[in-house]
Design a protein around this motif. Structure first.
Motif, PDB file in Angstrom:
ATOM      1  N   ALA A  14       0.831  -1.211   0.000  1.00 62.81           N
ATOM      2  CA  ALA A  14       0.000   0.000   0.000  1.00 62.81           C
ATOM      3  C   ALA A  14       0.865   1.262   0.000  1.00 62.81           C
ATOM      4  N   ILE A  15       1.959   1.232   0.748  1.00 60.71           N
ATOM      5  CA  ILE A  15       2.862   2.392   0.787  1.00 60.71           C
ATOM      6  C   ILE A  15       3.539   2.590  -0.563  1.00 60.71           C
ATOM      7  N   LEU A  16       4.016   1.496  -1.155  1.00 61.08           N
ATOM      8  CA  LEU A  16       4.723   1.607  -2.430  1.00 61.08           C
ATOM      9  C   LEU A  16       3.812   1.988  -3.586  1.00 61.08           C
ATOM     10  N   ALA A  18       1.028   3.814  -3.419  1.00 61.04           N
ATOM     11  CA  ALA A  18       0.352   5.109  -3.243  1.00 61.04           C
ATOM     12  C   ALA A  18       0.805   6.169  -4.254  1.00 61.04           C
ATOM     13  N   PRO A  19       2.112   6.392  -4.479  1.00 58.53           N
ATOM     14  CA  PRO A  19       2.510   7.429  -5.449  1.00 58.53           C
ATOM     15  C   PRO A  19       2.051   7.128  -6.883  1.00 58.53           C
ATOM     16  N   PHE A  20       1.813   5.871  -7.193  1.00 55.48           N
ATOM     17  CA  PHE A  20       1.339   5.521  -8.531  1.00 55.48           C
ATOM     18  C   PHE A  20      -0.105   5.974  -8.739  1.00 55.48           C
ATOM     19  N   ARG A  21      -0.795   6.279  -7.658  1.00 55.59           N
ATOM     20  CA  ARG A  21      -2.203   6.675  -7.728  1.00 55.59           C
ATOM     21  C   ARG A  21      -2.415   8.163  -7.502  1.00 55.59           C
ATOM     22  N   TRP A  22      -1.377   8.940  -7.466  1.00 51.45           N
ATOM     23  CA  TRP A  22      -1.501  10.371  -7.228  1.00 51.45           C
ATOM     24  C   TRP A  22      -2.089  11.112  -8.421  1.00 51.45           C
ATOM     25  N   PHE A  23      -1.974  10.558  -9.609  1.00 52.69           N
ATOM     26  CA  PHE A  23      -2.498  11.200 -10.813  1.00 52.69           C
ATOM     27  C   PHE A  23      -3.591  10.325 -11.412  1.00 52.69           C
ATOM     28  N   ASP A  24      -4.578  10.957 -12.020  1.00 54.50           N
ATOM     29  CA  ASP A  24      -5.637  10.201 -12.688  1.00 54.50           C
ATOM     30  C   ASP A  24      -5.120   9.543 -13.966  1.00 54.50           C
ATOM     31  N   ASN A  25      -4.203  10.215 -14.637  1.00 54.87           N
ATOM     32  CA  ASN A  25      -3.610   9.676 -15.851  1.00 54.87           C
ATOM     33  C   ASN A  25      -2.674   8.526 -15.457  1.00 54.87           C
ATOM     34  N   ALA A  26      -2.891   7.359 -16.028  1.00 56.70           N
ATOM     35  CA  ALA A  26      -2.117   6.167 -15.661  1.00 56.70           C
ATOM     36  C   ALA A  26      -0.636   6.336 -15.989  1.00 56.70           C
ATOM     37  N   GLN A  27      -0.323   6.947 -17.123  1.00 57.60           N
ATOM     38  CA  GLN A  27       1.083   7.116 -17.490  1.00 57.60           C
ATOM     39  C   GLN A  27       1.790   8.080 -16.542  1.00 57.60           C
ATOM     40  N   ALA A  28       1.138   9.188 -16.232  1.00 57.37           N
ATOM     41  CA  ALA A  28       1.732  10.145 -15.294  1.00 57.37           C
ATOM     42  C   ALA A  28       1.883   9.520 -13.915  1.00 57.37           C
ATOM     43  N   GLY A  29       0.911   8.756 -13.499  1.00 61.93           N
ATOM     44  CA  GLY A  29       0.980   8.075 -12.211  1.00 61.93           C
ATOM     45  C   GLY A  29       2.106   7.067 -12.163  1.00 61.93           C
ATOM     46  N   PHE A  30       2.305   6.352 -13.267  1.00 66.62           N
ATOM     47  CA  PHE A  30       3.384   5.363 -13.320  1.00 66.62           C
ATOM     48  C   PHE A  30       4.743   6.044 -13.221  1.00 66.62           C
ATOM     49  N   CYS A  32       5.397   9.035 -11.990  1.00 62.78           N
ATOM     50  CA  CYS A  32       5.506   9.613 -10.652  1.00 62.78           C
ATOM     51  C   CYS A  32       5.848   8.538  -9.627  1.00 62.78           C
ATOM     52  N   GLY A  33       5.171   7.412  -9.694  1.00 66.37           N
ATOM     53  CA  GLY A  33       5.433   6.322  -8.754  1.00 66.37           C
ATOM     54  C   GLY A  33       6.846   5.792  -8.878  1.00 66.37           C
ATOM     55  N   MET A  34       7.310   5.625 -10.096  1.00 67.17           N
ATOM     56  CA  MET A  34       8.678   5.137 -10.306  1.00 67.17           C
ATOM     57  C   MET A  34       9.698   6.156  -9.803  1.00 67.17           C
ATOM     58  N   LEU A  35       9.417   7.441 -10.026  1.00 64.92           N
ATOM     59  CA  LEU A  35      10.329   8.487  -9.568  1.00 64.92           C
ATOM     60  C   LEU A  35      10.395   8.524  -8.042  1.00 64.92           C
ATOM     61  N   VAL A  36       9.247   8.449  -7.384  1.00 66.05           N
ATOM     62  CA  VAL A  36       9.220   8.447  -5.915  1.00 66.05           C
ATOM     63  C   VAL A  36       9.905   7.193  -5.372  1.00 66.05           C
ATOM     64  N   ALA A  37       9.658   6.044  -5.995  1.00 67.32           N
ATOM     65  CA  ALA A  37      10.292   4.802  -5.549  1.00 67.32           C
ATOM     66  C   ALA A  37      11.810   4.882  -5.721  1.00 67.32           C
ATOM     67  N   ALA A  38      12.265   5.420  -6.836  1.00 71.28           N
ATOM     68  CA  ALA A  38      13.703   5.543  -7.079  1.00 71.28           C
ATOM     69  C   ALA A  38      14.351   6.487  -6.072  1.00 71.28           C
TER      70      ALA A  38
END
Length: 179
Positions: A14-16, A18-30, A32-38
């Motif tokens: 759930a923690i990991l 979460a950043p993938f769901r910050w944007f409605d656009n799936a590509q932007a969310g992906f 963003c999530g990868m950037l936050v994880a990195a």
């Protein structure tokens, strides 16, 4: 016991995710999530490497002194043309250097373990999901690894700037980042 590990995994998931769901656009969310994880992996990895360096400091200092002592002894023996002493001292210096390299490998492992765990999680989480720009032909590592390398570089630059400004309490023996 299995319930504990399942619950722990679900919380981490759930923690990991979460950043993938910050944007409605799936590509932007992906992205963003990868950037936050990195970035998170880079920060955690640098902190773990600093912790390992702190724990190993005394042993590393002893190894470095032993390397220097045996190296000087081997040079003295070489100057005196004492081949037997030179070979023995050189062998001991190489052994101490190998021990020092093993300590460095421990710091390297501490630096990359968070990234390996996130890569394993991302491969599981996004298995079979077409990814932006690459579809199903590549996995999350295609996006994560370059972002992780950039995050490590950025964290190293920030640490170096803080150290130069005198505000970072980081020990001077911390492995330098890329320039």
């Amino acid at each position: 016991m299995n319930d504990f590990f399942l619950q722990a995994f679900l919380v981490i998931d759930a923690i990991l995710v979460a950043p993938f769901r910050w944007f409605d656009n799936a590509q932007a969310g992906f992205v963003c999530g990868m950037l936050v994880a990195a970035l998170g992996c880079a920060l955690l990895g640098r902190a773990c490497a600093a912790g390992v360096a702190r724990v190993h400091r005394a042993k590393r200092d002893r190894q470095d002194a032993e390397i220097k002592r045996h190296q000087e002894l081997s040079f003295s023996a070489l100057a005196a043309k004492d081949r037997t002493t030179y070979l023995a001292a050189n062998h001991l210096a190489q052994e101490a250097y190998g021990n020092s390299m093993a300590l460095a490998a421990g710091r390297a492992a501490a630096l990359i373990w968070p990234a390996l765990l996130v890569l394993a999680w991302a491969s599981w989480r996004f298995a079979g999901v077409p990814l932006p720009l690459v579809g199903e032909s590549a996995g999350p590592a295609v996006f994560f690894l370059p972002l992780y390398i950039l995050a490590l570089w950025g964290v190293a630059r920030v640490q170096r700037a803080l150290r130069a400004a005198g505000t970072d309490p980081q020990p001077t023996h911390f492995p330098p980042g890329p320039k």
